[in-house]
Design an enzyme around this catalytic site. Sequence first.
Site, short mmCIF file in Angstrom:
data_model
loop_
_atom_site.label_atom_id
_atom_site.label_comp_id
_atom_site.label_asym_id
_atom_site.label_seq_id
_atom_site.Cartn_x
_atom_site.Cartn_y
_atom_site.Cartn_z
N GLY A 70 34.10 38.93 32.98
CA GLY A 70 35.12 39.83 33.48
C GLY A 70 36.14 40.18 32.42
O GLY A 70 37.18 40.76 32.73
N ALA A 95 31.59 43.03 34.86
CA ALA A 95 32.35 43.85 35.81
C ALA A 95 33.79 43.94 35.33
O ALA A 95 34.35 42.94 34.87
CB ALA A 95 32.30 43.26 37.22
N SER A 96 34.35 45.11 35.41
CA SER A 96 35.77 45.25 35.07
C SER A 96 36.63 44.60 36.14
O SER A 96 37.79 44.27 35.89
CB SER A 96 36.14 46.73 34.93
OG SER A 96 35.88 47.43 36.14
N PHE A 98 35.85 41.88 39.72
CA PHE A 98 34.86 41.23 40.58
C PHE A 98 35.25 41.21 42.05
O PHE A 98 34.47 40.77 42.90
CB PHE A 98 34.61 39.79 40.10
CG PHE A 98 33.70 39.72 38.92
CD1 PHE A 98 32.33 39.73 39.07
CD2 PHE A 98 34.22 39.68 37.63
CE1 PHE A 98 31.48 39.68 37.98
CE2 PHE A 98 33.38 39.63 36.53
CZ PHE A 98 32.01 39.63 36.71
N HIS A 130 49.90 46.07 36.18
CA HIS A 130 49.43 44.70 35.98
C HIS A 130 50.57 43.85 35.43
O HIS A 130 51.60 44.36 34.99
CB HIS A 130 48.25 44.65 35.01
CG HIS A 130 46.94 44.96 35.64
ND1 HIS A 130 46.44 46.23 35.75
CD2 HIS A 130 46.02 44.14 36.22
CE1 HIS A 130 45.26 46.19 36.36
NE2 HIS A 130 44.99 44.93 36.65
N HIS A 131 50.32 42.55 35.42
CA HIS A 131 51.28 41.59 34.87
C HIS A 131 51.45 41.80 33.37
O HIS A 131 50.58 42.37 32.69
CB HIS A 131 50.81 40.15 35.14
CG HIS A 131 49.40 39.91 34.70
ND1 HIS A 131 49.06 39.51 33.42
CD2 HIS A 131 48.22 40.03 35.37
CE1 HIS A 131 47.76 39.39 33.31
NE2 HIS A 131 47.21 39.69 34.48
N LYS A 134 48.78 40.86 30.52
CA LYS A 134 47.50 41.57 30.34
C LYS A 134 47.50 42.24 28.98
O LYS A 134 48.42 42.99 28.63
CB LYS A 134 47.28 42.59 31.44
CG LYS A 134 45.92 43.27 31.37
CD LYS A 134 45.59 44.02 32.64
CE LYS A 134 44.21 44.67 32.56
NZ LYS A 134 43.14 43.66 32.30
N THR A 141 39.52 48.11 35.12
CA THR A 141 39.34 48.68 36.46
C THR A 141 39.72 50.15 36.46
O THR A 141 39.01 50.99 37.05
CB THR A 141 40.20 47.91 37.48
OG1 THR A 141 39.80 46.54 37.48
CG2 THR A 141 40.05 48.49 38.87
#
Length: 233
Positions: A70, A95-96, A98, A130-131, A134, A141
Site C-alpha cells: 500500500g 492498491a493505493s 485497501f 491527509h495528515h 504523509k 488514492t
Amino acid sequence: MKIALLGYGRMGKEIEKIALQRGHEVVIKYSGEEDYNIKLADVAIDFSIPDVAFTNISNCINNTVPVVSGTTGWLDKYEDIVNLCDEKKGAFIYASNFSLGVNIFFELNKQLAKMMSSLEQYNITMEEIHHTKKLDAPSGTAITLAEGIIENTHKTSWELDKQVSENSIPIKAIRTPEVPGTHTVTYKSEVDSIDIKHTAHNRQGFALGAVVAAEWLANKTGVYTMNDVLNLG
C-alpha cells in the site's frame, strides 16, 4: 498465517492489531534498518516509504513470498515489479487504498464519470486531505480517482494545485494533523454542483483491507488488484 510487516509505523502497527485479531502471527516487523529473513513469512504486507518499497517488494518476489503493498510514490517502477512477478511466478497486489469503502468509491467515481462525460458544462476538480506526516502529494488514492475519470471522460491528465483547465483535472492537496484521509470529487457548472466524497474516520479500514488482501493472495501467483479481492468486477 505468518506475516512480515515491511514498515512498522502507524499503519504497520494498526495492521499488526488486525492480523493478531484474525489469528495470524507477525514474524517480521521491519522499520527500515534492521536485517530480516523474508523466507520466515508466508506473506508480506508493505507499508513502508517510497524510497525502499521497490526493494522490499522485489525481495519478496525473488524469494517467492506473496506481497501486498500500500506504499505510494514508487509507481514509476510498477511495470518492473509486474515483469519480475511474471518471471518469478510470484504473487503481488498493489492498491493505493485497501479500504473496502474506498474501493467502492473508486467504482462509483468511474460510473459518475461515464454519466458526466457528455456534459461539458461541468468542470471537474478534486480535493484530498491527509495528515501532515504523509510524504507524497497528491495521495495515491487521489491519483487513482483521477485515472478513473480520465478513463471515462475527455480529460487527459491531472495537475497538482492548478486552476481548472479544459483537459486536466486539478487536484488540491491539503495536509492537516491527524486526518486519516478525505477525498472529494466535484462536478461544477454555473447552475449546480455534484460532489462525491469519502471520509476515513480512522486507519482500521485500511488495515483490515490489507490483511484481507494478504489472506486472499496466499497460495496464488500473478498480479492482482483489490477489485479481484473484493470481486467488484
